[in-house]
Structures are given as C-alpha cells and as structure tokens.
Design an enzyme around this catalytic site. Structure first.
Site, mmCIF file in Angstrom:
data_model
loop_
_atom_site.group_PDB
_atom_site.id
_atom_site.type_symbol
_atom_site.label_atom_id
_atom_site.label_comp_id
_atom_site.label_asym_id
_atom_site.label_seq_id
_atom_site.Cartn_x
_atom_site.Cartn_y
_atom_site.Cartn_z
ATOM 1 N N GLY A 196 0.831 -1.209 0.000
ATOM 2 C CA GLY A 196 0.000 0.000 0.000
ATOM 3 C C GLY A 196 0.858 1.249 0.000
ATOM 4 O O GLY A 196 1.944 1.274 0.570
ATOM 5 N N ASN B 94 5.750 -5.621 5.095
ATOM 6 C CA ASN B 94 5.957 -7.000 5.464
ATOM 7 C C ASN B 94 6.059 -7.927 4.250
ATOM 8 O O ASN B 94 6.993 -8.744 4.145
ATOM 9 C CB ASN B 94 4.771 -7.414 6.330
ATOM 10 C CG ASN B 94 5.165 -8.446 7.326
ATOM 11 O OD1 ASN B 94 5.829 -9.414 6.947
ATOM 12 N ND2 ASN B 94 4.797 -8.256 8.562
ATOM 13 N N ASP C 72 1.214 1.312 8.955
ATOM 14 C CA ASP C 72 0.776 0.516 10.110
ATOM 15 C C ASP C 72 1.826 0.404 11.205
ATOM 16 O O ASP C 72 1.511 0.028 12.326
ATOM 17 C CB ASP C 72 0.379 -0.891 9.649
ATOM 18 C CG ASP C 72 -0.866 -0.881 8.783
ATOM 19 O OD1 ASP C 72 -1.721 0.008 8.999
ATOM 20 O OD2 ASP C 72 -0.987 -1.735 7.890
ATOM 21 N N ARG D 237 -5.072 -3.125 10.736
ATOM 22 C CA ARG D 237 -5.790 -4.394 10.859
ATOM 23 C C ARG D 237 -5.599 -5.023 12.231
ATOM 24 O O ARG D 237 -6.541 -5.263 12.968
ATOM 25 C CB ARG D 237 -5.258 -5.385 9.831
ATOM 26 C CG ARG D 237 -5.942 -5.328 8.525
ATOM 27 C CD ARG D 237 -5.411 -6.418 7.614
ATOM 28 N NE ARG D 237 -5.856 -6.133 6.271
ATOM 29 C CZ ARG D 237 -5.154 -5.462 5.388
ATOM 30 N NH1 ARG D 237 -3.942 -5.028 5.693
ATOM 31 N NH2 ARG D 237 -5.641 -5.223 4.185
ATOM 32 N N GLU E 95 -9.759 0.181 12.589
ATOM 33 C CA GLU E 95 -10.639 -0.602 11.696
ATOM 34 C C GLU E 95 -10.708 -2.059 12.121
ATOM 35 O O GLU E 95 -11.660 -2.759 11.817
ATOM 36 C CB GLU E 95 -10.137 -0.518 10.248
ATOM 37 C CG GLU E 95 -8.738 -1.099 10.053
ATOM 38 C CD GLU E 95 -8.301 -1.182 8.587
ATOM 39 O OE1 GLU E 95 -9.134 -1.091 7.688
ATOM 40 O OE2 GLU E 95 -7.080 -1.351 8.358
ATOM 41 N N GLN F 54 -5.520 9.035 4.867
ATOM 42 C CA GLN F 54 -4.515 8.977 5.932
ATOM 43 C C GLN F 54 -3.165 8.442 5.451
ATOM 44 O O GLN F 54 -2.161 8.671 6.090
ATOM 45 C CB GLN F 54 -5.012 8.177 7.136
ATOM 46 C CG GLN F 54 -5.224 6.704 6.888
ATOM 47 C CD GLN F 54 -6.153 6.059 7.902
ATOM 48 O OE1 GLN F 54 -5.794 5.878 9.053
ATOM 49 N NE2 GLN F 54 -7.364 5.721 7.477
ATOM 50 N N ARG F 55 -3.160 7.752 4.324
ATOM 51 C CA ARG F 55 -1.877 7.236 3.868
ATOM 52 C C ARG F 55 -1.286 8.063 2.726
ATOM 53 O O ARG F 55 -0.152 7.806 2.313
ATOM 54 C CB ARG F 55 -1.999 5.763 3.457
ATOM 55 C CG ARG F 55 -2.739 5.516 2.177
ATOM 56 C CD ARG F 55 -2.838 4.030 1.876
ATOM 57 N NE ARG F 55 -3.421 3.842 0.553
ATOM 58 C CZ ARG F 55 -3.948 2.707 0.126
ATOM 59 N NH1 ARG F 55 -3.982 1.648 0.908
ATOM 60 N NH2 ARG F 55 -4.444 2.607 -1.079
#
Lengths: 411, 411
Positions: free
Chosen positions: B11, B112, B142, B188, B243, B298-299
């Site tokens: 992302g 990751n 994240d 997540r 979320e 937000q990203r």
C-alpha cells in the site's frame, strides 16, 4: 463609549475565526469602541445573556492563533428568529441584553441563515428606534451567498477538496488494475465545492475526470456510459460528486435514513451520494470502486487553508467594524472582483435584504454542456481563491490552536 | 559497472517516494553504479521486464518533487512469490531480466510482504550463486514491522490522524448539544495509528477521549459505560477506533460484505468499524453520533506530512544503496533509537528473516489498563515521529507533484 458584539453561527469553516480575529482587531483599534464582546452560540447565547469579553484575545499571538484555528471559536447555533410581527419576545430579550452591555455594533459572521438574523434584527431596531447597527460578515464553504463574488470559507474548503483529489489520484493509480474512485463533496443545492474538484487537474495530473453538480439532473445511463468510456483509456478514474445530486425526478440519489431526517431549518440532512454512486458503478459496470466521503474535514482542515481565503476573511471582519461605526446597518460585507488578471477584490457593503434566504447556484456558463464537468470560466473564477499557503504555527507536530475561552455566563 | 534497480510495493504512503528519491540520489552519487532503473508495479513488473531508467529524476528539482509526491511513483503490486522449492519459474524469469539489465543491487521499498520478496530473492540468489544483492527499505503506515523502532510512513499517517482529531474536535464542539464523533483509523491487527490519535491531546485541546486498539477485545458494555460517563461532563466526545477492533469472541465489530472479501494475501478487507460503533452508541445511548472514516487519505496526505518522517524515509533509501554496495543482501534498513531526549536514531541493517511475515503490535505497557487509551510511554515513543513540517512546493494553490513517468516497457 459604546461596545461591540461579535457572533458566529451556522456550520463552521476553516476561516470563520479569521473573520473573528478581524472583528476583534478592528474593534480594539477603533477609538469609538470600548469593549469587544463575543456572544456564545450565536444569537441563542445573546438571548440568554451569555456574552464574554474578548479582551484576552487582542494581542498579536492570540489573533494569529485564531486565524489558524478552524471552526466557530465562540460556538454556533441553528436558531432562526421568528418574524417580529408574530413573536417579538426573543427580540425584546436580545435588545435588553444589548442595552445591558451597552452594545452599539453587532457583527454576525455566518451564512444565509445568519444574514436572515441581521435582516430581522436591523429591521426591528429601525422600527423601534434603537441605535444598534447590525452588519453581516459572510462565511460558508458552500459559496452560495448572492451578490458577493464569493464567500470566505469556500476557498479553503475547495483547496482541501483539490488536495484530496490530487493526492488520492496518486494513491489510486498504483495497482495495474482498473479502478474508479468517487469523492463526495458537500453542497446541498449549489455545486461550487464539487465543481472545484476540477481545479485539481493540471499538466502533471488529471485528478477529476467527471464532476457531478446538483445543478444538473443526474442521468444514470449517460453517467455510466461516460464512466465506461473513461475506463477504456484510463486505469484509475476519479469522480467528484456533490452530496446533493438528484435524479431526473428530483429525488436525491441517496434517499436513505439520513435524507429523511430534517434539520431544524428544514434542510434535508444528506449524505451517502458517494456510496450510492459507488454501488451503481459496481453493480452496473463491475469495476473496482471506492467512495470517500470528505465529511466535515472539508470545512475544518485549516492545516491546508488558502492564504487568499484567510486574508480575505480577516479583512472582511475589519471592514464590518468600520461600516458599523460609519452607521451602516442591515448590510453584509461583500466581495467585488475588480480585476481578474491579476486577481483583485474590493470589499463593499451589500443590502442584506437581497441576500438572506436567496441562494446562488453555479450558473449555466460555468457547467460543461454534458453536465459532467465545469468550464474554463469556472476554473478562471475559482483558481485564485485557493491560492497561497498560510505560515502556520506548529508545536511538536501539532497545529497550534487558540486557547479555549472561559465560557461562564456574564448576565 | 553494475546497475541498480529500485521497486515499490504494498500500500502507498505519504513518504514512500521520499525513499525512492533517496535510492535514486544514493545510486547516482555512487561511482560503482552505472544506471538506476525503476521496476514498474513491483516484482510483477520486473518479471515482465518492465524497467524504466530513472535518469530523468536525478536532478535536485525532481528529487524534491518526488519527496512531496504521495503514493508509489513506480506503481505497486500485491504479488507474493511462491516458495522457490515449489515453483522456480518466476525466479528464473526475474533473474533473466536482472541479468539483461546488468542489475547488481535491488532495493525493495515496502512492508511486510515486500520483505518476504527480499527474503526469497536473496535466498534464491545465494542458493544459485548469483551475485545480485537485495536490500529492503521499510515503509508502512501501520508501523507493524518487527525489530525496527518504527517504520517510515507511520509518522506522516499519524500526523494526519492527529490533525484530523484536533480540527474535528473544534468542529464538533460548536453547538450547545451533546455529540459523539467516531474517527476510524487504519490498522488491521496493530493499533499504532489509532493509538496515535491520543497525540492530539495537549493543554489547548482534548481531542481523543477514548482510543480503541485491536490489541484489546472490544467490550461493548464497558465501552458504552465509558462513553456515557464522558457525555455527562463533556459536550463533544471524541473517539478514535481502529478498523480492526474485534469483540471478545474474536469477530470483527463490523462483519459485513467488505469483511468477507479477502484480498490476495488473505487479509480480510476491512472497513466500517466506525459506522458500527456509531450505530452502537446511537442505538444504546441515543446520543447524536457521527462517524468519519479517514480512508486512504490517511496514507496519502503529503500536504501535512511529518518532516521527521520524510527525512528518515529519504535517508533509509540512501543507506540501502550503501549497504547493497558493501555486499549486504537479505537485509532491511532498520531504525534504532539511540536517544529519547533529544530524539536520535541510527540506521542499521536488520536480518530480513526476522522481519518478513512477523508483525509488531502495540505492547501492553503502551496500552492503558482499561484498554481505552494509551500510556505516557506510547506518547513519548510516537510524538517525535510526527514532528516538523516540510517546506512544500505549491503552484496556484496546488501541491506540486513529480511529473508522470513514461511507462513504456523496456524489454
């Protein structure tokens, strides 16, 4: 020596406190003004005698912080005065408070409904021989006030919409699969904000492929055909839709629970046009689609405000005080564009009777023939309003805000 | 003379292109490197031979624009390589392309899953006697990569969350009626971003009354009691929820259509925790409640990025090139905090085997005992990461972006 009262009402904007700063500065610098008071929660607070001294905010640092603090620092209300002929009790209560605080000038910062307040109170003062003057300072992200070239609050909201479109266009383009992004902008009946999404397009970036305004009926078949066509040539299609888009039969595209509830002024409380359009595209075209509702962020994101907007909002506050001191009442400070290139404006008094309860929608010549975009004329009109970036104060990465007001009742 | 290849995957973030700028600068300044190539759409593009020269981006102006352009400039992918023991065809295809372009170093900017790619390719190279080195450059909003103090991308996303909380807190407080605002942040399984909402609180503003992280089961009864208690003393209550919050039974608070769909990596595609919490509060407490999903903004909101984050992302890119040239492979550039006050970090090589496919969640000592907030330790940890504001280039009120790349295939 008489005192000055300032109120804020209606929905917040990124620059409504810049206008408040302008009024405070104008008041403190006028030798004819004694004290500057703020009414809490608009005319509702005045009726209840809730006035506070704004003396603590008169230094340069506080005014600078106010200029970059979003939302209505003094609180807001949605109260609409009844016609005085039907019920003059609120008028009597309000003027009793104004007399107790020796208020000679009242500056109301707000939108259409606030101009209704200015209209009614100035008329009541005139009819009952009171010397208090009422001057409106315009604000609304919707840009739907008549007579004035534009309205403070719009430029910063438009700039936020533009920023979102441009940055989302980068975000959505990363995967090698077709996708559609639907951004929902505020605007019940006037498509100024949704239209401003088109300002996001420049030589580096096409960030708004379709713009849907409430001024045109939403034709599902034509819309889907256009999206389908775009998907053939462009991997990531970007749409901006107004919350207020309606079908040919006049019903809102999203007629859910939210649309049924009415707020106190009888406006339908909208939301969900973006979700409805997302569902339509997914269902009919089967393309990956995501909708994003900018929600209240578009009206309060001072961190990306337009410097033009902040400066003009501030100036409008200063000018309101001057006009009230000159004896004007029942007027609103308006903007007249005296030159397009370079962009120049002049602040002028406008008759509030010609503004309150009217609404300025995007005119035909600013809407593309097919209804899915805006014209060059719209771009030329709106582009100067988003220009410039304020020099903001941060501490530890956090936008600094004006310190909270002590809100104890004063009467 | 060997060439350098840089990839981006996963992302997008606000600063992943700052790392790209760092790699380009590092590559162009190294006399051992011939050309710098970019692979389009991550490893997928490399497999297909889609490499482009990044020569046009090596000047100072282009690098500066890249630093402020959000999202993955080279495109991204969600491809995960199969174990080479099961299927070595993609490996052979990739190494054929690397040989054709005389690539000696590969820098993979990603999270990751991208570290899984670095791990597998470096192992394959070692096992098959290829001299190509693979170095990972971390990115993820994240902040869930192990071993490293933090991850570029997180600071800017956290700063956006903080800005939204602070500005929304001003917006929601204007009316004289109780209200609750629920802001949904991404994350997540790791609550770093939702937790960072607590950084919005300072002496001028309490903008996050409750923070709900996925690390703690969401206890509806305790939550509602807490909200009810807050509503008694505070007119406008502000909540931030991740979320990924789940009930005591492990099921997501929002288990709708979206949650059922799985993305290619088998992660549940989430959304709607905010809406679910909004419905819960409205239904059980009858308070006016609004939820706001920050979504992909937000990203990608570079316009309010953290300067600390941008600088560190850039530096990580430079260091990755240096490490690869020194012969390192199968490593990721990590951050080690050498001092807390003043904040100082050191960039260090970390074994990618200890990072890929692991996940760093918010540790117990950073979560409040009742599960509805974060501790001072969290604040001390996260606050430096949102500090500083980049000096951004705008034109006509629009954030300037790096010019689009000509993406023609090269092989």
């Amino acid at each position: 020596m008489e005192n000055l009262l300032v109120l804020q009402s209606g929905g917040p904007t990124a620059v409504i406190n810049a206008s408040l700063a302008g009024v405070i500065k104008g008041g403190h610098e006028s030798p004819q003004i004694g004290k500057v008071y703020g009414g809490l929660n608009g005319i509702e607070g005045v009726e209840g005698g809730r006035l506070v001294s704004l003396e603590p905010l008169s230094d340069g640092k506080s005014l600078r912080l106010l200029r970059q603090t979003p939302s209505s620092y003094l609180g807001s209300c949605r109260k609409k005065l009844p016609p005085a002929s039907e019920d003059d009790r609120p008028y009597k209560a309000i003027f009793k408070v104004l007399e107790a605080f020796n208020i000679g000038c009242v500056c109301c910062i707000g939108g259409n409904d606030s101009m209704d307040t200015v209209q009614k109170l100035s008329r009541f003062a005139e009819e009952t021989g009171k010397s208090v003057r009422f001057v409106g300072v315009p604000k609304t992200i919707d840009n739907d006030l008549c007579l004035t070239d534009h309205t403070p609050g719009f430029g910063s909201a438009a700039k936020f919409v533009v920023g979102c479109m441009r940055q989302l266009a980068q975000d959505t383009a990363v995967y090698d699969i077709p996708s559609v992004t639907v951004v929902e902008a505020m605007g019940r009946n006037a498509g100024w904000l949704a239209g401003s999404a088109a300002l996001a397009n420049d030589s580096a970036c096409t960030a708004a492929d379709i713009v849907c305004l409430p001024e045109r009926p939403f034709d599902k078949a034509a819309f889907l055909a256009r999206v389908e066509e775009l998907c053939k040539t462009k991997k990531s299609v970007m749409l901006a839709v107004s919350e207020g888009i309606r079908g040919k039969d006049g019903s809102y595209i999203y007629q859910g629970e939210a649309a049924k509830a009415n707020d106190k002024f009888g406006h339908a409380s909208l939301g969900g046009a973006g979700k409805a359009v997302e569902a339509l595209i997914k269902g009919e075209l089967g393309v990956k689609t995501r909708s994003i509702e900018l929600s209240t962020l578009q009206r309060c994101f001072s961190a990306s405000a337009s410097l033009c907007d902040v400066d003009e909002a501030f100036e409008a506050g200063c000018v309101a005080v001057r006009l009230a001191l000159e004896g004007s009442s029942g007027i609103m400070v308006g903007f007249e564009r005296t030159s397009q290139d370079p962009y120049r404006i002049k602040l002028v008094p406008l008759d509030v009777n010609l503004i309150a309860n009217f609404e300025k929608r995007v005119p035909d010549e600013m809407i593309a023939d097919d209804g899915f975009g805006v014209t060059e004329e719209f771009i030329r009109y709106a582009l100067p309003l988003i220009s410039g970036e304020p020099d903001l104060l941060y501490r530890d990465g956090r936008l600094q805000l004006a310190p909270p007001l002590k809100r104890e009742p004063r009467l």
